[in-house]
Design a protein around this motif. Structure first.
Motif, PDB file in Angstrom:
ATOM      1  N   MET A  56      43.835  38.838  34.839  1.00 45.04           N
ATOM      2  CA  MET A  56      43.122  39.913  35.535  1.00 45.04           C
ATOM      3  C   MET A  56      42.065  39.416  36.515  1.00 45.04           C
ATOM      4  N   LYS A  72      52.292  45.849  35.948  1.00 43.44           N
ATOM      5  CA  LYS A  72      52.330  47.290  35.691  1.00 43.44           C
ATOM      6  C   LYS A  72      53.760  47.829  35.790  1.00 43.44           C
ATOM      7  N   GLY A  84      45.608  42.604  29.453  1.00 45.38           N
ATOM      8  CA  GLY A  84      44.856  41.954  30.513  1.00 45.38           C
ATOM      9  C   GLY A  84      44.102  40.748  29.979  1.00 45.38           C
ATOM     10  N   ILE A 200      45.498  47.509  28.012  1.00 42.39           N
ATOM     11  CA  ILE A 200      44.850  48.143  29.154  1.00 42.39           C
ATOM     12  C   ILE A 200      45.751  49.227  29.723  1.00 42.39           C
ATOM     13  N   ASP A 201      45.163  50.110  30.498  1.00 41.36           N
ATOM     14  CA  ASP A 201      45.882  51.257  31.025  1.00 41.36           C
ATOM     15  C   ASP A 201      46.873  50.823  32.108  1.00 41.36           C
ATOM     16  N   SER A 205      44.272  50.587  35.393  1.00 44.22           N
ATOM     17  CA  SER A 205      43.552  49.316  35.286  1.00 44.22           C
ATOM     18  C   SER A 205      43.498  48.608  36.637  1.00 44.22           C
ATOM     19  N   THR A 206      42.391  47.926  36.894  1.00 41.57           N
ATOM     20  CA  THR A 206      42.191  47.204  38.149  1.00 41.57           C
ATOM     21  C   THR A 206      41.768  45.769  37.856  1.00 41.57           C
TER      22      THR A 206
END
Length: 225
Positions: A56, A72, A84, A200-201, A205-206
């Protein structure tokens, strides 16, 4: 997150397939090819994918975006969780597995090059507790002086650590060379996250950028006709 482009298929601490390229700026062309090779290996043994793990950051904006987008897509397509992995922790774990340091005063200081004398860095205990949280830092002779004054022994690694050699010459500082954030070394952190259901989403997520992206104007001048 750096110049390294890598993919690994792992199973309970064993690497089944892994690919690495260290030439830089190859993520867009090589990443999908590496992933496809790993998935073909999985299909040939009639096995299923349980999770996708991705580095990440912090690190390269472009590389992080490409890597997370691919991860993703895989997680959504296979209907599996997304994990992540903090790149600074990945560098730390890689250095710990490669070298054994004894003592309660040891702190691991991973560094990722952020151009000029700036690095993305943090400081971790051997238990991965953050003494210095991940941040962008301009390195000078005073960097981490409070930790050194407190009696800590600093172990530096990562592609940003070499720029510190001329300004952090101290007998309480040493370097672990050639530590790179490779997918094959993500196993320990990824499996820990899997056991703890620390996912994580997939949609929102970023990457961990640590600082704002700053676009630069192209230097080349083009005359349109």
């Amino acid at each position: 997150s750096t110049e390294v482009c890598s993919v690994a298929l792992t199973d309970n601490g064993q690497a089944l397939v892994h690919h690495e390229n260290y030439e830089g700026k190859t993520h867009a062309t090589l990443l999908s090819r590496y992933i496809d090779d790993a998935l073909q290996y999985l299909r040939s043994r009639d096995e299923k994918l349980d999770a996708v793990a991705v580095s990440m950051g912090p690190g390269s904006y472009t590389g992080l975006r490409i890597g997370l987008s691919e991860a993703k897509g895989l997680a959504f397509g296979f209907g599996v969780p997304l994990i992540g992995v903090n790149t600074l922790q990945l560098l730390t774990v890689t250095a710990m597995f490669r070298n054994f340091y004894e003592g309660d005063d040891i702190l691991y200081v991973p560094m990722i090059d952020a151009r000029r004398m700036e690095v993305y860095t943090a400081a971790y205990t051997p238990a991965l507790q953050a003494v210095v949280d991940p941040c962008a830092m301009i390195i000078d002779e005073h960097s981490f002086s409070d930790l050194i004054a407190a009696g800590h022994h600093l172990v530096l690694m990562g592609n940003g650590s070499d720029k510190c050699r001329t300004v952090m010459s101290h007998d309480q500082v040493e370097w672990v060379p050639d530590v790179k954030p490779e997918a094959v070394n993500m196993m320990a952190l990824s499996e820990k996250a899997w056991r703890e259901h620390a996912f994580i989403d997939v949609a929102y997520s970023t990457p961990l950028y640590l600082k704002e992206f700053q676009a630069t104007k192209p230097k080349n001048k083009v005359l349109g006709q």
